[in-house]
Design an enzyme around this catalytic site. Structure first.
Site, PDB file in Angstrom:
ATOM      1  N   TRP A  37       0.712  -1.096  -0.266  1.00  0.00           N
ATOM      2  CA  TRP A  37       0.064   0.027  -0.023  1.00  0.00           C
ATOM      3  C   TRP A  37       0.796   1.354   0.106  1.00  0.00           C
ATOM      4  CZ3 TRP A  37      -4.108  -0.661  -1.919  1.00  0.00           C
ATOM      5  CH2 TRP A  37      -5.036  -1.960  -1.861  1.00  0.00           C
ATOM      6  N   ASP A  48      -2.021   6.585   6.041  1.00  0.00           N
ATOM      7  CA  ASP A  48      -2.934   5.670   5.706  1.00  0.00           C
ATOM      8  C   ASP A  48      -3.229   4.865   6.841  1.00  0.00           C
ATOM      9  OD1 ASP A  48      -4.390   3.763   4.481  1.00  0.00           O
ATOM     10  OD2 ASP A  48      -3.200   3.245   2.717  1.00  0.00           O
ATOM     11  N   LYS A  95     -12.608  -1.871   6.055  1.00  0.00           N
ATOM     12  CA  LYS A  95     -11.846  -2.753   6.850  1.00  0.00           C
ATOM     13  C   LYS A  95     -12.540  -2.452   8.340  1.00  0.00           C
ATOM     14  CE  LYS A  95      -9.049  -3.041   3.336  1.00  0.00           C
ATOM     15  NZ  LYS A  95      -8.050  -2.247   2.436  1.00  0.00           N
TER      16      LYS A  95
HETATM   17  C1  LIG Z   1      -7.431  -1.640   1.327  1.00  0.00           C
HETATM   18  C2  LIG Z   1      -6.478  -0.572   1.425  1.00  0.00           C
HETATM   19  C3  LIG Z   1      -6.523   0.282   0.670  1.00  0.00           C
HETATM   20  C4  LIG Z   1      -7.210   0.656  -0.667  1.00  0.00           C
HETATM   21  O1  LIG Z   1      -8.506   0.996  -0.251  1.00  0.00           O
HETATM   22  P1  LIG Z   1      -9.529   1.372  -1.492  1.00  0.00           P
HETATM   23  O2  LIG Z   1     -10.677   1.699  -0.878  1.00  0.00           O
HETATM   24  O3  LIG Z   1      -9.702  -0.080  -2.201  1.00  0.00           O
HETATM   25  O4  LIG Z   1      -8.894   2.202  -2.325  1.00  0.00           O
HETATM   26  C5  LIG Z   1      -5.285   1.079   0.723  1.00  0.00           C
HETATM   27  N1  LIG Z   1      -4.390   1.125   1.815  1.00  0.00           N
HETATM   28  C6  LIG Z   1      -4.654   0.490   2.778  1.00  0.00           C
HETATM   29  C7  LIG Z   1      -3.736   0.176   3.776  1.00  0.00           C
HETATM   30  C8  LIG Z   1      -5.617  -0.548   2.596  1.00  0.00           C
HETATM   31  O5  LIG Z   1      -5.648  -1.700   3.635  1.00  0.00           O
END
Ligand SMILES: *Cc1c(COP(=O)(O)O)cnc(C)c1O
Length: 359
Positions: free
Chosen positions: A102, A171, A195
């Site tokens: 990511w 993030d 999540k």
């Molecule tokens: C799932 C995830 C993403 C991507 O999320 P989307 O909503 O599919 O764009 C980005 N960063 C992390 C750490 C993730 O777990």
């Protein structure tokens, strides 16, 4: 009704109480005679929902008035692009730490529109650890430092966040609400909802208000943070359903003791799995102990065929989503807030049984 033990990485398990509440309100939300999906986003009813989601997030994370809370489309992935477009002024550079899949996607995106410096990369070690504080030489003139606080695929997390003078951006998609954070240490926090917060298709962004002013004139209107701050996340039609679900999840987290209670629960759930993995040669954790995620627990078996057999038999026994990400293989159990201790205990029992039969 048979509900599975859901260990999926995202979209992921939702709290049963939240799903039941949504079901009960599905046809008639707050005496409106409509489902939330049929309500105008400009209606009084929807305003109460988005206000409730925002105030829930503010209370749970202790977000002060110096920050705006936004509900945006495009998931966390659009933030990979919006952050450099808005917060890295022309001719300037931003710092990044490459801790996994990511973080590296965020870096790739940042490099498309300007200068991004990678301070440290775990790629050579297959992304199995987080750097130590002394390994990071943050550029004093960087526009910001970007990290991914929990790498969902590699199964590692920052135990302690770096101390910076430049704005820290994180993030937190796969760990928001799983531990208290001091929001005041960050310039911007973002998370895809699917999540720990709700359904997919929505990103929550917490941005320090002074940073909203940085955006250059050439950035498209929809891509500007100021557009969404000034319209209360109602510039265009938002994902009303997802905002509603986030509100319900906030209420559920609060009524279950808040973020600190979930930190404790997450530690207990993760310890069940890590203790089992560490206690036997049959299983192997590829990641450094000090960097282990308590949301995404990854492990290996001696052979890939055995891993496949484990995932297959687990699925037959009602344990879903245990296959590691296609880019790394192995096994991964995502144990977000909505995954109960009972589900993790059942998985641990299944693992012990599998080991006895195959060890
Ligand atoms: C799932 C995830 C993403 C991507 O999320 P989307 O909503 O599919 O764009 C980005 N960063 C992390 C750490 C993730 O777990």
């Amino acid at each position: 009704m048979a509900r599975v033990h859901n260990f999926s990485a995202g979209p992921a398990a939702m709290p049963l109480a939240v799903l039941e509440k949504a079901r009960a309100e599905m046809l008639d939300l707050a005496d409106s005679g409509m489902s939330v999906m049929e309500l105008s986003h400009r209606s009084r009813e929807f305003q109460a929902i988005i206000d409730g989601a925002e105030s829930g997030i503010r209370r749970l994370l202790g977000v002060s008035d110096n920050y705006a809370v936004l509900f945006l489309q495009g998931g966390a992935s659009l933030q990979f692009a919006m952050i450099p477009m808005n917060l890295r002024r022309p001719g300037k550079s931003a710092d990044y730490v490459d801790t996994g899949s990511w973080a590296s996607k965020a870096i790739k995106e940042a490099k498309l529109t300007g200068a991004a410096k990678v301070l440290w990369s775990g790629k050579g070690d297959n992304y199995t650890k987080i750097p130590k504080a002394e390994e990071l030489k943050i550029s004093p003139d960087a526009e910001y430092l970007h990290i991914c606080s929990n790498e969902t695929i590699g199964g590692i997390r920052w135990m302690q966040f770096p101390e910076t003078k430049v704005p820290l951006i994180a993030d937190m998609s796969s760990e928001i609400f799983s531990r208290p954070v001091d929001v005041n240490k960050f310039g911007l926090i973002y998370a895809g909802a699917q999540k720990n917060l709700g359904p997919s298709g929505l990103a929550v962004v917490i941005i320090r208000k002074d940073l909203v002013e940085r955006t250059a004139g050439s950035v498209p209107v929809f891509m500007r943070y100021s557009t969404h701050v000034n319209s209360g996340s109602l510039y265009n039609t938002p994902n009303t359903w997802a905002v509603y679900m986030v509100k319900l999840v906030c209420e559920w987290v609060e009524s279950n003791g808040g973020v600190a209670a979930f930190e404790k629960k997450s530690g207990e759930k993760a310890a069940l799995l890590y203790d089992l993995i560490d206690g036997s040669e049959f299983w192997r954790s590829p990641v450094e102990k000090e960097s282990r995620s308590v949301m995404n627990v990854v492990w290996r078996l001696s052979k890939e065929e055995l891993e496949e057999e484990f995932v297959k038999q687990a699925k037959e026994a009602g344990f879903i989503g245990l296959k590691g990400h296609r880019s790394v293989g192995g096994i991964r159990a995502s144990i977000y807030n909505a995954v109960t201790l009972e589900s993790v205990e059942a998985l641990a029992a299944f693992m012990k049984d599998f080991e006895q039969k195959n060890g």
